[in-house]
Design a protein around this motif. Structure first.
Motif, PDB file in Angstrom:
ATOM      1  N   MET A   1       0.855  -1.177   0.000  1.00 43.66           N
ATOM      2  CA  MET A   1       0.000   0.000   0.000  1.00 43.66           C
ATOM      3  C   MET A   1       0.898   1.236   0.000  1.00 43.66           C
ATOM      4  O   MET A   1       1.664   1.449   0.913  1.00 43.66           O
ATOM      5  N   SER A   2       0.791   2.019  -1.038  1.00 43.52           N
ATOM      6  CA  SER A   2       1.615   3.211  -1.159  1.00 43.52           C
ATOM      7  C   SER A   2       0.827   4.457  -0.770  1.00 43.52           C
ATOM      8  O   SER A   2      -0.399   4.435  -0.710  1.00 43.52           O
ATOM      9  N   ILE A   3       1.571   5.516  -0.529  1.00 44.80           N
ATOM     10  CA  ILE A   3       0.936   6.806  -0.263  1.00 44.80           C
ATOM     11  C   ILE A   3       1.495   7.823  -1.244  1.00 44.80           C
ATOM     12  O   ILE A   3       2.583   7.671  -1.782  1.00 44.80           O
ATOM     13  N   LEU A  17      -3.862   7.697   0.080  1.00 42.69           N
ATOM     14  CA  LEU A  17      -3.519   6.350  -0.376  1.00 42.69           C
ATOM     15  C   LEU A  17      -3.275   6.379  -1.878  1.00 42.69           C
ATOM     16  O   LEU A  17      -3.969   7.083  -2.619  1.00 42.69           O
ATOM     17  N   GLY A  18      -2.298   5.602  -2.331  1.00 44.88           N
ATOM     18  CA  GLY A  18      -1.928   5.578  -3.730  1.00 44.88           C
ATOM     19  C   GLY A  18      -3.071   5.270  -4.666  1.00 44.88           C
ATOM     20  O   GLY A  18      -3.222   5.898  -5.719  1.00 44.88           O
ATOM     21  N   GLU A  31      -0.897  10.886 -14.927  1.00 45.11           N
ATOM     22  CA  GLU A  31      -0.481   9.601 -14.379  1.00 45.11           C
ATOM     23  C   GLU A  31       0.411   9.880 -13.187  1.00 45.11           C
ATOM     24  O   GLU A  31       1.167  10.859 -13.183  1.00 45.11           O
ATOM     25  N   ARG A  32       0.345   8.988 -12.202  1.00 47.63           N
ATOM     26  CA  ARG A  32       1.072   9.265 -10.972  1.00 47.63           C
ATOM     27  C   ARG A  32       2.575   9.354 -11.188  1.00 47.63           C
ATOM     28  O   ARG A  32       3.177  10.357 -10.894  1.00 47.63           O
ATOM     29  N   GLY A  33       3.215   8.324 -11.669  1.00 52.94           N
ATOM     30  CA  GLY A  33       4.667   8.366 -11.766  1.00 52.94           C
ATOM     31  C   GLY A  33       5.280   8.607 -10.397  1.00 52.94           C
ATOM     32  O   GLY A  33       4.586   8.642  -9.382  1.00 52.94           O
TER      33      GLY A  33
END
Length: 111
Positions: A1-3, A17-18, A31-33
Motif C-alpha cells: 500500500m503506497s501513499i 492512499l496511492g 499519471e502518478r509516476g
C-alpha cells in the motif's frame, strides 16, 4: 500500500492512499509516476474535470437511494453506510487546486 503526497505553496500538504491518488489523477488526465506537477495554466481544467466527475458520481448514486434499506442484508447496509464517496475523496485536492489557482502556483505530487 503506497501513499502519495500532494504539495503546493497555496495549501497544507495532503497525504492520500496511492489507489485514491491514482483515481483522482486519472480523472484529471495525469499519471502518478514518481513525481508530477499541475502547472498554474492547467489548474482550472484539472479542477473542472474533478468537479464534473464528482457530479456524475452524485447523479449515479442518486439511484441507490431508491433502494429500500430493509431489502438489504446487514452486511450490505454496513457497506452502504461506510462507503466513501468520490466527493469526499476529491475534496482536499479540489480545495488545494482552488487555492493554487488563486495564488497562481503549482501543485506537485510524489512520495
Amino acid at each position: 500500500m503506497s501513499i502519495v503526497k500532494f504539495r503546493s505553496k497555496a495549501a497544507a500538504e495532503i497525504i492520500m492512499l496511492g489507489e485514491h491518488a491514482d483515481m483522482l489523477l486519472k480523472i484529471i488526465g495525469k499519471e502518478r509516476g514518481e513525481r508530477g506537477v499541475i502547472q498554474p495554466q492547467d489548474l482550472s481544467e484539472a479542477h473542472a474535470k474533478l468537479v464534473a466527475a464528482v457530479n456524475r458520481d452524485k447523479m449515479s448514486r442518486s439511484h441507490e437511494n431508491e433502494v429500500d434499506p430493509h431489502d438489504l442484508t446487514p452486511r450490505e447496509r454496513e457497506v452502504q453506510h461506510n462507503h466513501v464517496t468520490l466527493e469526499q475523496q476529491a475534496y482536499p485536492l479540489l480545495k488545494m487546486l482552488e487555492e493554487a489557482q488563486k495564488m497562481e502556483v503549482d501543485v506537485h505530487w510524489g512520495f
